[in-house]
Design a protein around this motif. Sequence first.
Motif, PDB file in Angstrom:
ATOM      1  N   ARG A 116      66.678  33.836  -4.641  1.00  0.00           N
ATOM      2  CA  ARG A 116      66.947  32.374  -4.538  1.00  0.00           C
ATOM      3  C   ARG A 116      66.516  31.365  -5.351  1.00  0.00           C
ATOM      4  N   ALA A 117      65.607  31.554  -5.958  1.00  0.00           N
ATOM      5  CA  ALA A 117      64.897  30.753  -6.718  1.00  0.00           C
ATOM      6  C   ALA A 117      65.396  30.589  -8.030  1.00  0.00           C
ATOM      7  N   ARG A 118      65.653  29.433  -8.844  1.00  0.00           N
ATOM      8  CA  ARG A 118      66.190  29.328 -10.184  1.00  0.00           C
ATOM      9  C   ARG A 118      65.000  28.889 -11.044  1.00  0.00           C
ATOM     10  N   ARG A 119      64.116  28.427 -10.467  1.00  0.00           N
ATOM     11  CA  ARG A 119      62.933  28.301 -11.788  1.00  0.00           C
ATOM     12  C   ARG A 119      61.560  28.823 -11.082  1.00  0.00           C
ATOM     13  N   MET A 120      60.627  28.549 -11.944  1.00  0.00           N
ATOM     14  CA  MET A 120      59.116  29.042 -11.310  1.00  0.00           C
ATOM     15  C   MET A 120      58.751  27.670 -10.690  1.00  0.00           C
ATOM     16  N   ALA A 121      57.844  27.836  -9.781  1.00  0.00           N
ATOM     17  CA  ALA A 121      57.249  26.765  -9.034  1.00  0.00           C
ATOM     18  C   ALA A 121      55.993  27.262  -8.374  1.00  0.00           C
ATOM     19  N   LEU A 122      55.102  26.415  -8.006  1.00  0.00           N
ATOM     20  CA  LEU A 122      53.870  26.532  -7.314  1.00  0.00           C
ATOM     21  C   LEU A 122      53.797  25.707  -6.126  1.00  0.00           C
ATOM     22  N   ARG A 123      53.830  26.245  -4.929  1.00  0.00           N
ATOM     23  CA  ARG A 123      53.921  25.613  -3.554  1.00  0.00           C
ATOM     24  C   ARG A 123      52.974  25.841  -2.847  1.00  0.00           C
ATOM     25  N   LEU A 124      52.204  24.870  -2.417  1.00  0.00           N
ATOM     26  CA  LEU A 124      50.869  24.943  -1.484  1.00  0.00           C
ATOM     27  C   LEU A 124      51.301  25.299  -0.001  1.00  0.00           C
ATOM     28  N   ASP A 125      50.455  26.197   0.544  1.00  0.00           N
ATOM     29  CA  ASP A 125      50.660  26.628   1.802  1.00  0.00           C
ATOM     30  C   ASP A 125      49.476  26.087   2.539  1.00  0.00           C
ATOM     31  N   PRO A 126      49.392  24.894   3.097  1.00  0.00           N
ATOM     32  CA  PRO A 126      48.154  24.481   3.760  1.00  0.00           C
ATOM     33  C   PRO A 126      47.702  25.141   4.879  1.00  0.00           C
ATOM     34  N   ALA A 127      48.678  25.939   5.799  1.00  0.00           N
ATOM     35  CA  ALA A 127      48.218  26.681   6.859  1.00  0.00           C
ATOM     36  C   ALA A 127      47.334  27.893   6.604  1.00  0.00           C
ATOM     37  N   ALA A 128      48.021  28.469   5.393  1.00  0.00           N
ATOM     38  CA  ALA A 128      47.145  29.867   4.969  1.00  0.00           C
ATOM     39  C   ALA A 128      46.089  29.274   3.874  1.00  0.00           C
ATOM     40  N   ARG A 129      46.167  28.229   3.249  1.00  0.00           N
ATOM     41  CA  ARG A 129      45.296  27.717   2.145  1.00  0.00           C
ATOM     42  C   ARG A 129      45.378  28.539   1.135  1.00  0.00           C
ATOM     43  N   VAL A 130      46.437  28.762   0.708  1.00  0.00           N
ATOM     44  CA  VAL A 130      46.990  29.525  -0.445  1.00  0.00           C
ATOM     45  C   VAL A 130      47.896  28.716  -1.528  1.00  0.00           C
ATOM     46  N   VAL A 131      48.334  29.107  -2.620  1.00  0.00           N
ATOM     47  CA  VAL A 131      49.213  28.561  -3.309  1.00  0.00           C
ATOM     48  C   VAL A 131      50.294  29.825  -3.619  1.00  0.00           C
ATOM     49  N   HIS A 132      51.430  29.628  -3.462  1.00  0.00           N
ATOM     50  CA  HIS A 132      52.549  30.578  -3.863  1.00  0.00           C
ATOM     51  C   HIS A 132      53.093  30.378  -4.988  1.00  0.00           C
ATOM     52  N   LEU A 133      53.046  31.379  -6.023  1.00  0.00           N
ATOM     53  CA  LEU A 133      53.522  31.301  -7.148  1.00  0.00           C
ATOM     54  C   LEU A 133      55.199  31.856  -7.074  1.00  0.00           C
ATOM     55  N   ILE A 134      56.039  31.110  -7.121  1.00  0.00           N
ATOM     56  CA  ILE A 134      57.400  31.323  -6.748  1.00  0.00           C
ATOM     57  C   ILE A 134      58.174  31.813  -8.316  1.00  0.00           C
ATOM     58  N   VAL A 135      58.450  32.835  -8.254  1.00  0.00           N
ATOM     59  CA  VAL A 135      59.201  33.721  -9.663  1.00  0.00           C
ATOM     60  C   VAL A 135      60.657  33.952  -9.378  1.00  0.00           C
ATOM     61  N   PRO A 136      61.625  33.456  -9.828  1.00  0.00           N
ATOM     62  CA  PRO A 136      62.923  34.109  -9.793  1.00  0.00           C
ATOM     63  C   PRO A 136      62.936  35.729 -10.344  1.00  0.00           C
ATOM     64  N   HIS A 137      63.775  36.215  -9.692  1.00  0.00           N
ATOM     65  CA  HIS A 137      63.536  37.888  -9.562  1.00  0.00           C
ATOM     66  C   HIS A 137      63.993  38.416 -10.941  1.00  0.00           C
ATOM     67  N   ARG A 138      64.480  37.591 -11.761  1.00  0.00           N
ATOM     68  CA  ARG A 138      64.991  38.028 -13.143  1.00  0.00           C
ATOM     69  C   ARG A 138      64.187  37.415 -14.089  1.00  0.00           C
ATOM     70  N   ALA A 139      63.067  36.857 -13.929  1.00  0.00           N
ATOM     71  CA  ALA A 139      62.319  36.071 -14.707  1.00  0.00           C
ATOM     72  C   ALA A 139      61.145  37.007 -15.621  1.00  0.00           C
ATOM     73  N   SER A 140      60.952  36.509 -16.619  1.00  0.00           N
ATOM     74  CA  SER A 140      59.819  37.338 -17.284  1.00  0.00           C
ATOM     75  C   SER A 140      58.232  37.123 -16.545  1.00  0.00           C
ATOM     76  N   MET A 141      57.828  38.054 -16.247  1.00  0.00           N
ATOM     77  CA  MET A 141      56.571  38.195 -15.384  1.00  0.00           C
ATOM     78  C   MET A 141      55.264  37.498 -16.377  1.00  0.00           C
ATOM     79  N   GLU A 142      55.387  37.692 -17.613  1.00  0.00           N
ATOM     80  CA  GLU A 142      54.320  37.224 -18.554  1.00  0.00           C
ATOM     81  C   GLU A 142      54.633  35.961 -18.726  1.00  0.00           C
ATOM     82  N   ARG A 143      55.767  35.404 -18.638  1.00  0.00           N
ATOM     83  CA  ARG A 143      55.986  34.039 -18.584  1.00  0.00           C
ATOM     84  C   ARG A 143      55.547  33.377 -17.206  1.00  0.00           C
ATOM     85  N   ALA A 144      55.515  34.092 -16.194  1.00  0.00           N
ATOM     86  CA  ALA A 144      55.155  33.498 -14.883  1.00  0.00           C
ATOM     87  C   ALA A 144      53.817  33.436 -15.037  1.00  0.00           C
ATOM     88  N   LEU A 145      53.102  34.449 -15.656  1.00  0.00           N
ATOM     89  CA  LEU A 145      51.599  34.385 -15.650  1.00  0.00           C
ATOM     90  C   LEU A 145      50.992  33.512 -16.316  1.00  0.00           C
TER      91      LEU A 145
END
Length: 255
Positions: free
Chosen positions: A39-68
Motif C-alpha cells: 500500500r505504501a507509495r513512498r519510503m517512510a520512517l514511523r516511530l512506534d512508541p509502544a514497541a520502542r522501535v522505528v519502522h522502515l516502510i518500503v513500497p514492495h517494488r522499491a529498491s532495497m538498496e535505496r531503502a537502506l
Amino acid sequence: MVRTTSTKGGKNRDKDTLARAQQAVNAIHPCLRLTVSKRARRMALRLDPAARVVHLIVPHRASMERALDFARQNKLWVEKRLEDLPEPVPFVDGAILPIMGHDVTLHIHYDPKLKMTDIELKPRTLIVKTNKEDVAPRIKRFLRQLASDAITEMAHEKAKQIDRNKKIQSITVRDTRSRWGSCSEDGKMSFSWRLIFAPPLAMDYVIAHEVAHLKVMDHSQRFWTQCEKLSDDFDFGYDWMQKNGHSLMRFGQDS
C-alpha cells in the motif's frame, strides 16, 4: 515521521531476501524494523512508541538498496526519536500511574495462598492482592475496564448534545497503537484504553473528537467547530495530545 518521494523498481522478494534485508537494517540501528508494504507509495520512517522501535516502510517494488541508503541518511533522526521516548513505567510495586488525572501508587501484595487476584482503586493507591507472579495482565485488564466505563459515560453524555438522530451504536476500548479513537459512519466507536493515563481534559478532547464525527465525518472547519463545542477545553486537550500523546504508551511497558 520521515518520508521520501515515491520510488519505482525492484521485484517481489522471498523470505530469505527479506531476512537479509532486515539484518542490513539492524546493522544501521538495532531498533529499526523493516516493513515492505504493497500500500505504501513512498519510503517512510514511523516511530512506534509502544514497541520502542522505528519502522522502515518500503513500497514492495522499491529498491532495497535505496531503502537502506534512506535509513542510513536518517540514522540520526531515528536515534533522536528513540532517545526522546520517556522511560517505561512497568506495572510493578511502587510504580506511579496517572489515573484519571491523579497520581496513584501501585501496591502489589503477593501471596501464593490466595485463590484469586483482587484489585481495588483508592484515591491515591491501586492495591493489588494476588497469587500471580506476573500480575501485569490483570492490572491492564482492570485499567482497561476502568477506561471503558469512563469513556462510555462521557461519550454518551456528549452525544446527547448533538443531533439526537445520530446515536452511538457501540463503543469498544482496545490497545490501539496508531489511533486514540475512531468513529465509523454507522456510529461504532473505538478508543484506546491508554487514555486512562491522560489528563481528564485531554481524554475529554479525544472523546469529543469522535462524537463530533457522528455529525460531521470529515475534518472540515464545520467538524472542528463541532468538536470545540463538545470539548471542555479544546485548546488544552488538542495541544496535550499532539505534544504528549505518545507518552501514554510507556505505561505497562517493561523497563
